[in-house]
Motif scaffolding. Sequence first.
Motif, PDB file in Angstrom:
ATOM      1  N   GLY A 119       5.630  54.856  23.613  1.00  0.00           N
ATOM      2  CA  GLY A 119       7.164  55.155  23.395  1.00  0.00           C
ATOM      3  C   GLY A 119       7.956  53.923  24.098  1.00  0.00           C
ATOM      4  O   GLY A 119       7.168  53.470  25.096  1.00  0.00           O
ATOM      5  N   VAL A 120       8.948  53.378  23.895  1.00  0.00           N
ATOM      6  CA  VAL A 120       9.842  52.508  24.638  1.00  0.00           C
ATOM      7  C   VAL A 120      10.599  53.446  25.364  1.00  0.00           C
ATOM      8  O   VAL A 120      11.373  54.219  25.341  1.00  0.00           O
ATOM      9  CB  VAL A 120      10.935  51.898  23.442  1.00  0.00           C
ATOM     10  CG1 VAL A 120      11.709  51.138  24.398  1.00  0.00           C
ATOM     11  CG2 VAL A 120      10.325  50.795  22.607  1.00  0.00           C
ATOM     12  N   THR A 121      10.543  52.754  26.889  1.00  0.00           N
ATOM     13  CA  THR A 121      11.099  53.696  27.880  1.00  0.00           C
ATOM     14  C   THR A 121      12.266  52.800  28.513  1.00  0.00           C
ATOM     15  O   THR A 121      13.234  53.521  29.051  1.00  0.00           O
ATOM     16  CB  THR A 121       9.959  53.823  29.040  1.00  0.00           C
ATOM     17  OG1 THR A 121       9.702  52.490  29.497  1.00  0.00           O
ATOM     18  CG2 THR A 121       8.810  54.877  28.468  1.00  0.00           C
ATOM     19  N   ALA A 122      12.507  51.728  28.096  1.00  0.00           N
ATOM     20  CA  ALA A 122      13.593  50.938  28.876  1.00  0.00           C
ATOM     21  C   ALA A 122      13.808  49.588  28.118  1.00  0.00           C
ATOM     22  O   ALA A 122      12.806  49.241  27.737  1.00  0.00           O
ATOM     23  CB  ALA A 122      13.586  50.586  30.264  1.00  0.00           C
ATOM     24  N   ILE A 123      14.916  49.038  28.083  1.00  0.00           N
ATOM     25  CA  ILE A 123      15.161  47.720  27.699  1.00  0.00           C
ATOM     26  C   ILE A 123      16.343  47.006  28.557  1.00  0.00           C
ATOM     27  O   ILE A 123      17.391  47.632  28.997  1.00  0.00           O
ATOM     28  CB  ILE A 123      15.956  47.826  26.273  1.00  0.00           C
ATOM     29  CG1 ILE A 123      15.124  48.473  25.274  1.00  0.00           C
ATOM     30  CG2 ILE A 123      16.205  46.658  25.603  1.00  0.00           C
ATOM     31  CD1 ILE A 123      15.801  48.893  23.786  1.00  0.00           C
ATOM     32  N   HIS A 124      15.807  45.789  28.866  1.00  0.00           N
ATOM     33  CA  HIS A 124      16.387  44.818  29.784  1.00  0.00           C
ATOM     34  C   HIS A 124      17.090  43.663  28.910  1.00  0.00           C
ATOM     35  O   HIS A 124      16.615  43.192  28.214  1.00  0.00           O
ATOM     36  CB  HIS A 124      15.714  44.334  30.919  1.00  0.00           C
ATOM     37  CG  HIS A 124      16.417  43.138  31.627  1.00  0.00           C
ATOM     38  ND1 HIS A 124      15.984  41.749  31.475  1.00  0.00           N
ATOM     39  CD2 HIS A 124      17.209  43.134  32.514  1.00  0.00           C
ATOM     40  CE1 HIS A 124      16.415  41.126  32.027  1.00  0.00           C
ATOM     41  NE2 HIS A 124      17.531  41.871  32.794  1.00  0.00           N
ATOM     42  N   GLU A 125      18.249  43.657  29.030  1.00  0.00           N
ATOM     43  CA  GLU A 125      19.193  42.733  28.461  1.00  0.00           C
ATOM     44  C   GLU A 125      19.514  41.583  29.474  1.00  0.00           C
ATOM     45  O   GLU A 125      20.319  41.741  30.250  1.00  0.00           O
ATOM     46  CB  GLU A 125      20.286  43.505  27.648  1.00  0.00           C
ATOM     47  CG  GLU A 125      21.256  42.263  27.061  1.00  0.00           C
ATOM     48  CD  GLU A 125      22.292  43.028  26.323  1.00  0.00           C
ATOM     49  OE1 GLU A 125      22.948  42.476  25.084  1.00  0.00           O
ATOM     50  OE2 GLU A 125      22.859  44.063  26.698  1.00  0.00           O
ATOM     51  N   GLY A 126      19.345  40.334  29.038  1.00  0.00           N
ATOM     52  CA  GLY A 126      19.457  39.382  30.024  1.00  0.00           C
ATOM     53  C   GLY A 126      20.074  37.920  29.204  1.00  0.00           C
ATOM     54  O   GLY A 126      20.010  37.809  28.056  1.00  0.00           O
ATOM     55  N   HIS A 127      21.104  37.569  29.840  1.00  0.00           N
ATOM     56  CA  HIS A 127      22.089  36.471  29.229  1.00  0.00           C
ATOM     57  C   HIS A 127      22.087  35.047  30.105  1.00  0.00           C
ATOM     58  O   HIS A 127      22.301  35.261  31.348  1.00  0.00           O
ATOM     59  CB  HIS A 127      23.452  36.988  29.129  1.00  0.00           C
ATOM     60  CG  HIS A 127      23.597  38.247  28.296  1.00  0.00           C
ATOM     61  ND1 HIS A 127      23.348  38.295  26.880  1.00  0.00           N
ATOM     62  CD2 HIS A 127      23.793  39.542  28.736  1.00  0.00           C
ATOM     63  CE1 HIS A 127      23.639  39.526  26.608  1.00  0.00           C
ATOM     64  NE2 HIS A 127      23.915  40.140  27.737  1.00  0.00           N
ATOM     65  N   ASN A 128      21.721  34.158  29.362  1.00  0.00           N
ATOM     66  CA  ASN A 128      21.606  32.812  29.999  1.00  0.00           C
ATOM     67  C   ASN A 128      20.967  32.747  31.386  1.00  0.00           C
ATOM     68  O   ASN A 128      21.348  32.134  32.214  1.00  0.00           O
ATOM     69  CB  ASN A 128      23.161  32.273  30.357  1.00  0.00           C
ATOM     70  CG  ASN A 128      23.966  32.296  29.076  1.00  0.00           C
ATOM     71  OD1 ASN A 128      23.676  31.942  28.037  1.00  0.00           O
ATOM     72  ND2 ASN A 128      25.351  32.976  29.192  1.00  0.00           N
ATOM     73  N   ARG A 129      19.723  33.399  31.270  1.00  0.00           N
ATOM     74  CA  ARG A 129      18.961  33.458  32.336  1.00  0.00           C
ATOM     75  C   ARG A 129      17.274  32.960  31.894  1.00  0.00           C
ATOM     76  O   ARG A 129      17.229  33.511  30.527  1.00  0.00           O
ATOM     77  CB  ARG A 129      19.086  34.521  33.313  1.00  0.00           C
ATOM     78  CG  ARG A 129      20.231  34.892  33.851  1.00  0.00           C
ATOM     79  CD  ARG A 129      20.047  36.059  34.988  1.00  0.00           C
ATOM     80  NE  ARG A 129      19.493  37.115  34.307  1.00  0.00           N
ATOM     81  CZ  ARG A 129      20.063  38.354  34.122  1.00  0.00           C
ATOM     82  NH1 ARG A 129      21.224  38.486  34.466  1.00  0.00           N
ATOM     83  NH2 ARG A 129      19.064  39.405  33.440  1.00  0.00           N
ATOM     84  N   GLY A 130      16.473  32.351  32.810  1.00  0.00           N
ATOM     85  CA  GLY A 130      15.034  32.494  32.304  1.00  0.00           C
ATOM     86  C   GLY A 130      14.872  31.858  30.968  1.00  0.00           C
ATOM     87  O   GLY A 130      15.511  30.537  30.778  1.00  0.00           O
ATOM     88  N   ALA A 131      14.096  32.414  30.029  1.00  0.00           N
ATOM     89  CA  ALA A 131      13.983  31.652  29.036  1.00  0.00           C
ATOM     90  C   ALA A 131      15.101  31.314  28.024  1.00  0.00           C
ATOM     91  O   ALA A 131      15.271  30.581  27.381  1.00  0.00           O
ATOM     92  CB  ALA A 131      12.945  32.503  28.272  1.00  0.00           C
ATOM     93  N   SER A 132      15.926  32.459  27.911  1.00  0.00           N
ATOM     94  CA  SER A 132      17.281  32.202  27.303  1.00  0.00           C
ATOM     95  C   SER A 132      18.077  31.212  27.854  1.00  0.00           C
ATOM     96  O   SER A 132      18.640  30.325  26.937  1.00  0.00           O
ATOM     97  CB  SER A 132      18.183  33.524  27.077  1.00  0.00           C
ATOM     98  OG  SER A 132      18.750  33.888  28.589  1.00  0.00           O
ATOM     99  N   ALA A 133      18.051  30.922  29.069  1.00  0.00           N
ATOM    100  CA  ALA A 133      18.898  29.497  29.483  1.00  0.00           C
ATOM    101  C   ALA A 133      18.237  28.424  29.201  1.00  0.00           C
ATOM    102  O   ALA A 133      18.931  27.308  28.691  1.00  0.00           O
ATOM    103  CB  ALA A 133      19.085  29.665  31.192  1.00  0.00           C
ATOM    104  N   ALA A 134      16.980  28.201  28.881  1.00  0.00           N
ATOM    105  CA  ALA A 134      16.418  26.955  28.270  1.00  0.00           C
ATOM    106  C   ALA A 134      16.873  26.706  26.848  1.00  0.00           C
ATOM    107  O   ALA A 134      16.754  25.754  26.591  1.00  0.00           O
ATOM    108  CB  ALA A 134      15.000  27.067  28.374  1.00  0.00           C
ATOM    109  N   ARG A 135      17.257  27.844  26.169  1.00  0.00           N
ATOM    110  CA  ARG A 135      17.568  27.609  24.715  1.00  0.00           C
ATOM    111  C   ARG A 135      19.119  27.380  24.742  1.00  0.00           C
ATOM    112  O   ARG A 135      19.496  26.908  23.489  1.00  0.00           O
ATOM    113  CB  ARG A 135      17.200  29.026  23.942  1.00  0.00           C
ATOM    114  CG  ARG A 135      16.017  29.253  23.848  1.00  0.00           C
ATOM    115  CD  ARG A 135      15.524  30.221  22.852  1.00  0.00           C
ATOM    116  NE  ARG A 135      16.058  31.514  23.084  1.00  0.00           N
ATOM    117  CZ  ARG A 135      15.251  32.326  23.968  1.00  0.00           C
ATOM    118  NH1 ARG A 135      14.276  32.105  24.436  1.00  0.00           N
ATOM    119  NH2 ARG A 135      15.991  33.300  24.219  1.00  0.00           N
ATOM    120  N   GLY A 136      19.844  27.404  25.712  1.00  0.00           N
ATOM    121  CA  GLY A 136      21.433  26.869  25.870  1.00  0.00           C
ATOM    122  C   GLY A 136      22.177  28.040  26.113  1.00  0.00           C
ATOM    123  O   GLY A 136      21.661  29.048  26.165  1.00  0.00           O
TER     124      GLY A 136
END
Length: 135
Positions: A28-45
Motif C-alpha cells: 500500500g501507499v504509506t506516505a506522500i511528499h509534496e514538493g513545490h519549485n524544488r528539484g525536478a519541479s524547479a527545472a520545469r519552471g
Amino acid sequence: MVDPAEPIASAAVREVKEETGIDTEFIGVTAIHEGHNRGASAARGPGTSDLYVVCALRAPTPTQPIQMQQSEIAACQWMGLDDLLQTFQAGTLFGEAFRAAADVVFDAKPCMHANMLPLGFVRASSMLYAPRAKL
C-alpha cells in the motif's frame, strides 16, 4: 518514475525490480511528499510541483540476491529495520517516510490500498488509493 498511464502500485514494483532485481508485492501507499519549485519541479519552471509516493512492498523471498542497476542507483543493500531507521533521523523527510512504511508493515497500521474502480460517468476505470481494506 511512473510511466504514462501506469498505476503507482505497478510502478513501485517495476522500479524495485529494474533497479535491484528483487521481486516484490505491493502492500500500500504509506506516505506522500509534496514538493513545490524544488528539484525536478524547479527545472520545469515556477509554479510546478512534484509528488513523491512512498509505498510499502513485500519481498515474498527476502533472501533474493540484489542485482543493482548501476546506471540508476549508487548503492543498495538488505538492511534490518532498526539499521534503516537509525540511518534516517526522526523528524526528517526520509526518516518519517520510512517510519510510516514500518508502521504499516510491522504494526499493521492502515495504509492506502489500490483499488481499480469505474469512474461512474464514463466508460473508464481509475485507481483509487484509500485507507481501507481492499475491495
